[in-house]
Design a protein around this motif. Sequence first.
Motif, PDB file in Angstrom:
ATOM      1  N   UNK A   1       0.852  -1.187   0.000  1.00  0.00           N
ATOM      2  CA  UNK A   1       0.000   0.000   0.000  1.00  0.00           C
ATOM      3  C   UNK A   1       0.887   1.235   0.000  1.00  0.00           C
ATOM      4  N   UNK A   2       0.488   2.275  -0.738  1.00  0.00           N
ATOM      5  CA  UNK A   2       1.258   3.516  -0.810  1.00  0.00           C
ATOM      6  C   UNK A   2       0.328   4.707  -0.765  1.00  0.00           C
ATOM      7  N   UNK A   3       0.871   5.868  -0.382  1.00  0.00           N
ATOM      8  CA  UNK A   3       0.124   7.121  -0.428  1.00  0.00           C
ATOM      9  C   UNK A   3       0.303   7.745  -1.798  1.00  0.00           C
ATOM     10  N   UNK A   4      -0.813   8.149  -2.402  1.00  0.00           N
ATOM     11  CA  UNK A   4      -0.807   8.692  -3.761  1.00  0.00           C
ATOM     12  C   UNK A   4      -1.364  10.107  -3.735  1.00  0.00           C
ATOM     13  N   UNK A   5      -0.648  11.044  -4.332  1.00  0.00           N
ATOM     14  CA  UNK A   5      -1.123  12.421  -4.416  1.00  0.00           C
ATOM     15  C   UNK A   5      -2.310  12.489  -5.375  1.00  0.00           C
ATOM     16  N   UNK A   6      -3.428  13.035  -4.888  1.00  0.00           N
ATOM     17  CA  UNK A   6      -4.666  13.016  -5.670  1.00  0.00           C
ATOM     18  C   UNK A   6      -5.288  14.383  -5.884  1.00  0.00           C
ATOM     19  N   UNK A   7      -4.746  15.423  -5.262  1.00  0.00           N
ATOM     20  CA  UNK A   7      -5.314  16.759  -5.420  1.00  0.00           C
ATOM     21  C   UNK A   7      -4.369  17.807  -4.872  1.00  0.00           C
ATOM     22  N   UNK A   8      -4.520  19.041  -5.341  1.00  0.00           N
ATOM     23  CA  UNK A   8      -3.649  20.130  -4.906  1.00  0.00           C
ATOM     24  C   UNK A   8      -4.431  21.429  -4.907  1.00  0.00           C
ATOM     25  N   UNK A   9      -4.112  22.326  -3.975  1.00  0.00           N
ATOM     26  CA  UNK A   9      -4.805  23.613  -3.903  1.00  0.00           C
ATOM     27  C   UNK A   9      -4.003  24.614  -3.097  1.00  0.00           C
ATOM     28  N   UNK A  10      -4.370  25.882  -3.175  1.00  0.00           N
ATOM     29  CA  UNK A  10      -3.658  26.910  -2.418  1.00  0.00           C
ATOM     30  C   UNK A  10      -4.581  28.078  -2.112  1.00  0.00           C
TER      31      UNK A  10
END
Length: 333
Positions: free
Chosen positions: A3-12
């Motif tokens: 299992x791994x952590x996956x980047x799925x969204x970004x914001x600022x």
Amino acid sequence: MMRAAVLAGVGSCLPACAVSNEDLAKRLETSDEWIRSRTGIRQRYFAEPGTATSDLAAGAGVRALKSAGLSAVDLVVLATTTPDRPCPATAPTVASLLGLPGVAAFDVSAVCSGFLYALAAAAGLIATGGYATALVIGSETFSTILDPSDRTTMVIFGDGAGAVVLRAGTPDEPGALESFDLGSDGDGRDLITVRAGGSEQRLSGRQPQAGDAYFAMAGREVFWRAVQRMRESARSALDRAGRVPGDVDRLVCHQANLRILKALAHELGIAPERCVGNIAEVGNTAAASIPLALDHAHAAGRIAAGERLLLTAFGGGLTWGSAVLTWPQLPIG
């Protein structure tokens, strides 16, 4: 498969108030040319009265959740040097503002390395199977701890927030966090510090000196340590991922100072055109700088799906950290 952590969204999220070099020159002994030549910064943003670190964090969080197509997460991790209050932590407030009652939420304090520490903590919790989704935020109102008469710090730092959403996935997916490297050196704690307000000062029996309540930094010493530590950390993270600097499509450093960024890229042998940055527009936003740079670069099309990214930062503590990932396909806007 693991299992791994996956980047799925970004914001600022940035405050409404942009402060130009000319604005600062009206009240400090400085000039636009002096600031640009030493830092590469032309403006920064300062939060207005009534805006707290949690407000900026929530603003970035809303945008990151929208980018990921989610309305909720299991975990909120906030990296900040400027919490709403010394006690309690600010992350639970952010979770409440986002309408996420009952979720796990905690702060991470590692100054400018804080986002990478928070990212590693959230990724580890996802990898163990305890959580399926996480919102990782870097948010700062650094203007609240700066000496308004000190041109060496007032011209560098700004306020803002950036966030990413992580979800559980597999190591072979685009967006999977491939490796981390984190480190610290407490012997350098006096190089980047706010001396007053903590137990050390309060239990010393001495009254704080003038300026002790404000942020202070030994700029020249920090410069060389930052380049050295980020270089070593970046190489370690690449090695753990089975990669070399030549594999890096985009280098995303903590936006500390343009000269530091150029020196680090040179040390790693990474061409300037492969470096992602927004320091000219937002200044040094401490723990918020890497997620802010990621979101701005993504929105401008300067990061493409499939590109291999190296993230690296150096901050007070002293602390440093790096991470490696391949950028996933994310919506723009």
